[in-house]
Design a protein around this motif. Structure first.
Motif, PDB file in Angstrom:
ATOM      1  N   THR A   1     -13.278  27.850  18.466  1.00 45.37           N
ATOM      2  CA  THR A   1     -14.428  28.795  18.526  1.00 45.37           C
ATOM      3  C   THR A   1     -14.384  30.021  19.665  1.00 45.37           C
ATOM      4  O   THR A   1     -14.665  31.036  19.589  1.00 45.37           O
ATOM      5  CB  THR A   1     -15.834  28.198  18.708  1.00 45.37           C
ATOM      6  OG1 THR A   1     -15.669  27.225  17.388  1.00 45.37           O
ATOM      7  CG2 THR A   1     -17.078  29.013  18.518  1.00 45.37           C
ATOM      8  N   LEU A   2     -13.990  29.313  20.925  1.00 43.58           N
ATOM      9  CA  LEU A   2     -14.151  30.289  21.978  1.00 43.58           C
ATOM     10  C   LEU A   2     -13.051  31.285  21.924  1.00 43.58           C
ATOM     11  O   LEU A   2     -13.116  32.670  22.260  1.00 43.58           O
ATOM     12  CB  LEU A   2     -13.702  29.543  23.258  1.00 43.58           C
ATOM     13  CG  LEU A   2     -14.993  28.944  23.821  1.00 43.58           C
ATOM     14  CD1 LEU A   2     -14.501  27.695  24.836  1.00 43.58           C
ATOM     15  CD2 LEU A   2     -15.939  29.633  24.303  1.00 43.58           C
ATOM     16  N   ARG A   3     -11.905  30.876  21.299  1.00 45.50           N
ATOM     17  CA  ARG A   3     -10.547  31.962  21.190  1.00 45.50           C
ATOM     18  C   ARG A   3     -10.945  32.863  19.942  1.00 45.50           C
ATOM     19  O   ARG A   3     -10.681  33.982  20.032  1.00 45.50           O
ATOM     20  CB  ARG A   3      -9.350  30.945  20.821  1.00 45.50           C
ATOM     21  CG  ARG A   3      -8.662  30.443  22.042  1.00 45.50           C
ATOM     22  CD  ARG A   3      -7.650  29.565  21.684  1.00 45.50           C
ATOM     23  NE  ARG A   3      -7.096  29.060  22.893  1.00 45.50           N
ATOM     24  CZ  ARG A   3      -6.225  28.017  23.016  1.00 45.50           C
ATOM     25  NH1 ARG A   3      -5.776  27.503  21.795  1.00 45.50           N
ATOM     26  NH2 ARG A   3      -5.739  27.572  24.208  1.00 45.50           N
ATOM     27  N   ASP A   4     -11.749  32.482  18.891  1.00 45.47           N
ATOM     28  CA  ASP A   4     -12.004  33.508  18.030  1.00 45.47           C
ATOM     29  C   ASP A   4     -13.088  34.408  18.412  1.00 45.47           C
ATOM     30  O   ASP A   4     -12.810  35.589  17.963  1.00 45.47           O
ATOM     31  CB  ASP A   4     -12.878  32.661  16.764  1.00 45.47           C
ATOM     32  CG  ASP A   4     -12.059  31.775  15.920  1.00 45.47           C
ATOM     33  OD1 ASP A   4     -10.776  31.918  16.010  1.00 45.47           O
ATOM     34  OD2 ASP A   4     -12.509  30.962  15.250  1.00 45.47           O
ATOM     35  N   PHE A   5     -13.789  34.233  19.557  1.00 48.08           N
ATOM     36  CA  PHE A   5     -14.600  35.340  20.229  1.00 48.08           C
ATOM     37  C   PHE A   5     -13.796  36.020  21.225  1.00 48.08           C
ATOM     38  O   PHE A   5     -14.329  36.737  21.829  1.00 48.08           O
ATOM     39  CB  PHE A   5     -15.955  34.648  20.615  1.00 48.08           C
ATOM     40  CG  PHE A   5     -16.884  34.560  19.517  1.00 48.08           C
ATOM     41  CD1 PHE A   5     -18.004  35.371  19.431  1.00 48.08           C
ATOM     42  CD2 PHE A   5     -16.867  33.270  18.805  1.00 48.08           C
ATOM     43  CE1 PHE A   5     -18.747  35.332  18.564  1.00 48.08           C
ATOM     44  CE2 PHE A   5     -17.842  33.241  17.854  1.00 48.08           C
ATOM     45  CZ  PHE A   5     -18.741  34.101  17.558  1.00 48.08           C
ATOM     46  N   GLY A   6     -12.658  35.615  21.714  1.00 49.15           N
ATOM     47  CA  GLY A   6     -11.961  36.309  22.911  1.00 49.15           C
ATOM     48  C   GLY A   6     -12.438  35.805  24.199  1.00 49.15           C
ATOM     49  O   GLY A   6     -11.879  36.518  24.995  1.00 49.15           O
ATOM     50  N   VAL A   7     -12.825  34.463  23.999  1.00 49.16           N
ATOM     51  CA  VAL A   7     -13.242  33.868  25.472  1.00 49.16           C
ATOM     52  C   VAL A   7     -11.997  33.292  26.035  1.00 49.16           C
ATOM     53  O   VAL A   7     -11.858  32.153  25.426  1.00 49.16           O
ATOM     54  CB  VAL A   7     -14.644  33.285  25.343  1.00 49.16           C
ATOM     55  CG1 VAL A   7     -14.860  32.700  26.479  1.00 49.16           C
ATOM     56  CG2 VAL A   7     -15.699  34.069  24.681  1.00 49.16           C
ATOM     57  N   PRO A   8     -11.777  33.465  27.227  1.00 51.20           N
ATOM     58  CA  PRO A   8     -10.547  32.580  27.793  1.00 51.20           C
ATOM     59  C   PRO A   8     -11.212  31.230  28.000  1.00 51.20           C
ATOM     60  O   PRO A   8     -12.309  31.095  28.393  1.00 51.20           O
ATOM     61  CB  PRO A   8      -9.952  33.446  28.919  1.00 51.20           C
ATOM     62  CG  PRO A   8     -11.263  34.249  29.312  1.00 51.20           C
ATOM     63  CD  PRO A   8     -11.941  34.441  28.058  1.00 51.20           C
ATOM     64  N   CYS A   9     -10.370  30.081  27.862  1.00 62.50           N
ATOM     65  CA  CYS A   9     -10.797  28.823  28.345  1.00 62.50           C
ATOM     66  C   CYS A   9      -9.597  27.833  28.837  1.00 62.50           C
ATOM     67  O   CYS A   9      -8.493  28.424  28.682  1.00 62.50           O
ATOM     68  CB  CYS A   9     -11.590  28.113  27.108  1.00 62.50           C
ATOM     69  SG  CYS A   9     -10.220  27.657  25.729  1.00 62.50           S
ATOM     70  N   GLU A  10     -10.076  26.871  29.555  1.00 59.28           N
ATOM     71  CA  GLU A  10      -9.038  26.061  30.090  1.00 59.28           C
ATOM     72  C   GLU A  10      -9.235  24.689  29.723  1.00 59.28           C
ATOM     73  O   GLU A  10     -10.521  24.123  29.964  1.00 59.28           O
ATOM     74  CB  GLU A  10      -9.131  26.404  31.559  1.00 59.28           C
ATOM     75  CG  GLU A  10      -7.857  25.484  32.195  1.00 59.28           C
ATOM     76  CD  GLU A  10      -8.048  25.612  33.653  1.00 59.28           C
ATOM     77  OE1 GLU A  10      -8.014  24.702  34.572  1.00 59.28           O
ATOM     78  OE2 GLU A  10      -8.091  26.767  34.344  1.00 59.28           O
ATOM     79  N   VAL A  11      -8.540  23.911  29.357  1.00 63.02           N
ATOM     80  CA  VAL A  11      -8.832  22.437  28.831  1.00 63.02           C
ATOM     81  C   VAL A  11      -8.329  21.567  29.808  1.00 63.02           C
ATOM     82  O   VAL A  11      -7.032  21.561  30.033  1.00 63.02           O
ATOM     83  CB  VAL A  11      -8.477  22.335  27.318  1.00 63.02           C
ATOM     84  CG1 VAL A  11      -9.148  20.812  26.882  1.00 63.02           C
ATOM     85  CG2 VAL A  11      -9.185  23.310  26.396  1.00 63.02           C
ATOM     86  N   ARG A  12      -8.980  20.620  30.159  1.00 65.84           N
ATOM     87  CA  ARG A  12      -8.584  19.579  31.105  1.00 65.84           C
ATOM     88  C   ARG A  12      -9.149  18.130  30.631  1.00 65.84           C
ATOM     89  O   ARG A  12     -10.058  17.953  30.036  1.00 65.84           O
ATOM     90  CB  ARG A  12      -8.990  20.038  32.522  1.00 65.84           C
ATOM     91  CG  ARG A  12      -8.693  21.320  33.271  1.00 65.84           C
ATOM     92  CD  ARG A  12      -7.182  21.532  33.715  1.00 65.84           C
ATOM     93  NE  ARG A  12      -6.924  20.245  34.548  1.00 65.84           N
ATOM     94  CZ  ARG A  12      -6.921  20.201  35.984  1.00 65.84           C
ATOM     95  NH1 ARG A  12      -7.525  21.509  36.437  1.00 65.84           N
ATOM     96  NH2 ARG A  12      -6.678  19.462  36.777  1.00 65.84           N
ATOM     97  N   VAL A  13      -8.360  17.035  31.280  1.00 70.27           N
ATOM     98  CA  VAL A  13      -8.794  15.744  31.140  1.00 70.27           C
ATOM     99  C   VAL A  13      -9.318  15.151  32.426  1.00 70.27           C
ATOM    100  O   VAL A  13      -8.398  15.292  33.261  1.00 70.27           O
ATOM    101  CB  VAL A  13      -7.805  14.833  30.336  1.00 70.27           C
ATOM    102  CG1 VAL A  13      -8.336  13.413  30.325  1.00 70.27           C
ATOM    103  CG2 VAL A  13      -7.414  15.363  28.913  1.00 70.27           C
ATOM    104  N   MET A  14     -10.498  14.681  32.563  1.00 65.88           N
ATOM    105  CA  MET A  14     -10.764  14.360  33.825  1.00 65.88           C
ATOM    106  C   MET A  14     -12.004  13.074  33.417  1.00 65.88           C
ATOM    107  O   MET A  14     -12.776  13.479  32.605  1.00 65.88           O
ATOM    108  CB  MET A  14     -11.642  15.311  34.943  1.00 65.88           C
ATOM    109  CG  MET A  14     -10.381  16.202  35.237  1.00 65.88           C
ATOM    110  SD  MET A  14     -11.320  17.624  36.315  1.00 65.88           S
ATOM    111  CE  MET A  14      -9.967  18.776  36.297  1.00 65.88           C
TER     112      MET A  14
END
Length: 164
Positions: A23-36
């Motif tokens: 969804t974020l990518r479809d809107f062109g919003v950059p994101c970073e995904v992590r496991v914590m």
């Protein structure tokens, strides 16, 4: 544009989190995904949250199941908006995660979406970022209009099928 952090408590949460990433990518919003983990890597999670604003993030999605303390642990270390994403688990179908995420003490808010509600978590982040980004706000308006049209088309099809 600010980016969105998506933190999951376990790699097993990935199938739910992927919907937020899409969804974020479809809107062109950059994101970073992590496991914590709030329990297994509390120092790393605290350090990430404490530095999130300086690192260019505008909002954080914290996805966790079972005890689901991740969103609260992150929110305790930042004043950025934190959206809790309760993830369903085998034993209580995510009710435990929902209650753990939504029951925050005064002064440490966590917005909470539905169990496995990754798309809404992403959309809430996008709405937050769109407050200061007119182009992003226009994309949200267009998406809402598209959703409206889908319902109108479905209504017309059902009416034709059943209202002979």
């Amino acid at each position: 544009m600010k980016k969105v952090a998506i933190i999951m408590g376990s790699a097993s949460d990935c199938p739910v989190v992927e919907k937020a990433v899409t969804t974020l990518r479809d809107f062109g919003v950059p994101c970073e995904v992590r496991v914590m983990s709030a329990h297994r890597t509390p120092d790393e999670a605290a350090q990430f949250a404490s530095g999130a604003r300086k690192a260019g993030f505008g909002a954080i999605i914290a996805a966790a199941g079972m005890a689901a303390h991740l969103a609260g642990a992150i929110a305790a270390r930042t004043t950025l908006p934190v959206i809790g994403l309760p993830v369903s688990a085998k034993k209580l179908d995510g009710i435990d995660a929902l209650l753990s995420t939504v029951q925050m003490p005064s002064g440490i808010p966590v917005a909470t979406v539905a169990i496995d509600g990754a798309v809404n978590a992403a959309l809430l982040c996008i709405q937050i970022l769109a407050v200061s980004d007119p182009a992003l706000a226009e994309k949200l308006d267009a998406a809402r209009a598209k959703g409206r049209e889908k319902v109108i088309e479905a209504d017309e099809a059902i009416a034709k099928q059943f209202n002979v």
